[in-house]
Motif scaffolding. Sequence first.
Motif, PDB file in Angstrom:
ATOM      1  N   ARG A 197      -8.140 -38.543  -9.299  1.00 20.49           N
ATOM      2  CA  ARG A 197      -7.742 -38.115 -10.643  1.00 20.49           C
ATOM      3  C   ARG A 197      -6.278 -38.482 -10.900  1.00 20.49           C
ATOM      4  N   HIS A 242      -2.361 -23.413  -6.178  1.00 21.86           N
ATOM      5  CA  HIS A 242      -3.115 -22.639  -5.165  1.00 21.86           C
ATOM      6  C   HIS A 242      -2.172 -22.119  -4.078  1.00 21.86           C
ATOM      7  N   ASP A 254     -10.207 -23.808  -2.082  1.00 23.59           N
ATOM      8  CA  ASP A 254      -8.844 -24.078  -2.577  1.00 23.59           C
ATOM      9  C   ASP A 254      -7.995 -22.804  -2.628  1.00 23.59           C
ATOM     10  N   TYR A 313      -2.045 -28.029 -10.425  1.00 22.51           N
ATOM     11  CA  TYR A 313      -2.693 -26.996  -9.610  1.00 22.51           C
ATOM     12  C   TYR A 313      -1.781 -26.736  -8.425  1.00 22.51           C
ATOM     13  N   ALA A 361     -11.415 -29.316  -0.828  1.00 22.54           N
ATOM     14  CA  ALA A 361     -10.618 -28.544  -1.790  1.00 22.54           C
ATOM     15  C   ALA A 361     -10.344 -29.302  -3.085  1.00 22.54           C
ATOM     16  N   ASN A 362     -10.769 -30.576  -3.135  1.00 24.30           N
ATOM     17  CA  ASN A 362     -10.574 -31.348  -4.374  1.00 24.30           C
ATOM     18  C   ASN A 362     -11.884 -32.056  -4.741  1.00 24.30           C
ATOM     19  N   LYS A 408      -3.192 -32.266  -8.023  1.00 21.08           N
ATOM     20  CA  LYS A 408      -3.252 -31.368  -6.868  1.00 21.08           C
ATOM     21  C   LYS A 408      -1.870 -30.873  -6.468  1.00 21.08           C
ATOM     22  N   LEU A 422      -8.377 -24.053 -15.468  1.00 23.49           N
ATOM     23  CA  LEU A 422      -9.228 -24.140 -14.272  1.00 23.49           C
ATOM     24  C   LEU A 422     -10.657 -24.488 -14.687  1.00 23.49           C
ATOM     25  N   MET A 428     -12.538 -27.989 -14.329  1.00 24.58           N
ATOM     26  CA  MET A 428     -12.750 -28.442 -12.947  1.00 24.58           C
ATOM     27  C   MET A 428     -13.758 -27.537 -12.229  1.00 24.58           C
ATOM     28  N   PRO A 488     -13.605 -32.315  -7.481  1.00 23.41           N
ATOM     29  CA  PRO A 488     -13.683 -33.151  -8.695  1.00 23.41           C
ATOM     30  C   PRO A 488     -13.045 -34.532  -8.539  1.00 23.41           C
TER      31      PRO A 488
HETATM   32  C1  LIG Z   1      -9.235 -26.597  -9.126  1.00 24.90           C
HETATM   33  C2  LIG Z   1      -9.048 -27.531  -8.030  1.00 24.90           C
HETATM   34  O1  LIG Z   1      -8.673 -27.150  -6.955  1.00 24.90           O
HETATM   35  C3  LIG Z   1      -9.320 -28.922  -8.235  1.00 24.90           C
HETATM   36  O2  LIG Z   1      -9.764 -29.305  -9.335  1.00 24.90           O
HETATM   37  O3  LIG Z   1      -9.103 -29.725  -7.319  1.00 24.90           O
END
Ligand SMILES: CC(=O)C(=O)O
Length: 374
Positions: free
Chosen positions: A15, A95, A269, A93, A299-300, A74, A129, A132, A302
């Motif tokens: 992304r 986290h 995440d 993001y 953890a990613n 990220k 959020l 995603m 998408p």
């Molecule tokens: C929300 C998330 O951690 C992500 O889209 O990678």
Amino acid sequence: MIVGIPKEIKNNENRVAITPAGVAALVQNGHSVRVETGAGQGSGFTNEDYTAVGAEIVATAADAWAADMVMKVKEPLPAEYGYFREGLILFTYLHLAPEPELTRELIDKKVIAIAYETIQLDNGALPLLMPMSEVAGRMSVQIGAQFLEKQYGGKGVLLGGVPGVPKGEVVVIGGGIVGTNAAKMALGLGANVTIIDVNADRLRQLDDLFQGRVQTLISNSFNIANAVKKADLLVGAVLIPGARAPRLVTEDMVKAMTPGSVIVDVAIDQGGSIETIDRITTHDNPTYEKHGVIHYAVANMPGAVARTSTLALTNVTVPYAVQLANKGYAQAIRDNRALAKGVNVIDGKVTCKAVADAHNLPYASVEEVLLVKN
Ligand SMILES: CC(=O)C(=O)O
Ligand SMILES: NC(=O)C1=CN([C@@H]2O[C@H](COP(=O)(O)OP(=O)(O)OC[C@H]3O[C@@H](n4cnc5c(N)ncnc54)[C@H](O)[C@@H]3O)[C@@H](O)[C@H]2O)C=CC1
């Protein structure tokens, strides 16, 4: 304002934090955008796509980070901590609850760290959020169905079954955006679906939404243990905004699953909701096996469907970025309560209560910090 867009460096993170449409919006508002060369490639955007709408392509990550505001997807990785400096606005993001080292760096370097995932509307929704979570929720079942196949180590169960043969059992813990989207996909494949949530009103909504086609259960260890035992695919989808995910599935519950079952812990995440998930996995090496059960903890998620995800993410992030750039962070935060909730660290103070609690750090409200600054 100068806005910098570095290329993402996390494993298989394809992304990018801005599309050409986003650049156009910022440029029309009088801002400059520096995009690191190749940053859009994984999402199908070329350097020329960006320059055509007024962006400057820069050669290195350092050039992109040398901006007033950096937009990312990220959380920064250790290789990027060296770019932090006082007064830098970091919009991404984050986290932070499971990330003590990153939290400390943001505090020490006095970065203005605004997390997409804690921007919250008055009705509790998490608008940055949500897209995603829609993506990851849908992917969780697609991925789980694949790993249930024998050649991937699974038990060889087809989620939809066929006439005369039991359907697969999908258990989803957390009935929010991820959970609802996982349930939609699982039902679409023809599986039996159970959704467990701590919020009884949410369970009522889900029962209405799915017109009784899902089994809803209130979240307690008794119900979780019984449901997990029969699951072919278990999806972890809980969230307490900003906080470390609660560990709801114990090692004994995982041991009670039949060999070749699959766990997809989307909540990884925020630290993960399953006791046997002791590491984050990557798209390159997404699973490991414990007690005969396949564990997936990317953890990613998408990032694997980057074109869809970048478009969906930037649809919601860019309007906030424009506000930050037009007004400056202090006024933008004062004017927008949802945005104020996104501020996790500012001026060396932790302004997200859940993050402060996760690391036993003092909490200060963002309003307090802004008042002292002026
Ligand atoms: C929300 C998330 O951690 C992500 O889209 O990678
Ligand atoms: N791994 C990845 O690539 C991605 C991970 N995520 C993560 O997925 C997680 C879920 O996100 P959303 O669905 O958007 O959150 P959400 O806030 O829409 O839903 C969370 C649900 O968990 C429920 N919940 C809280 N405590 C619970 C408990 N003790 N037992 C059962 N349910 C409980 C809440 O009532 C709520 O319905 C988050 O950690 C999010 O960051 C989201 C997108 C991508």
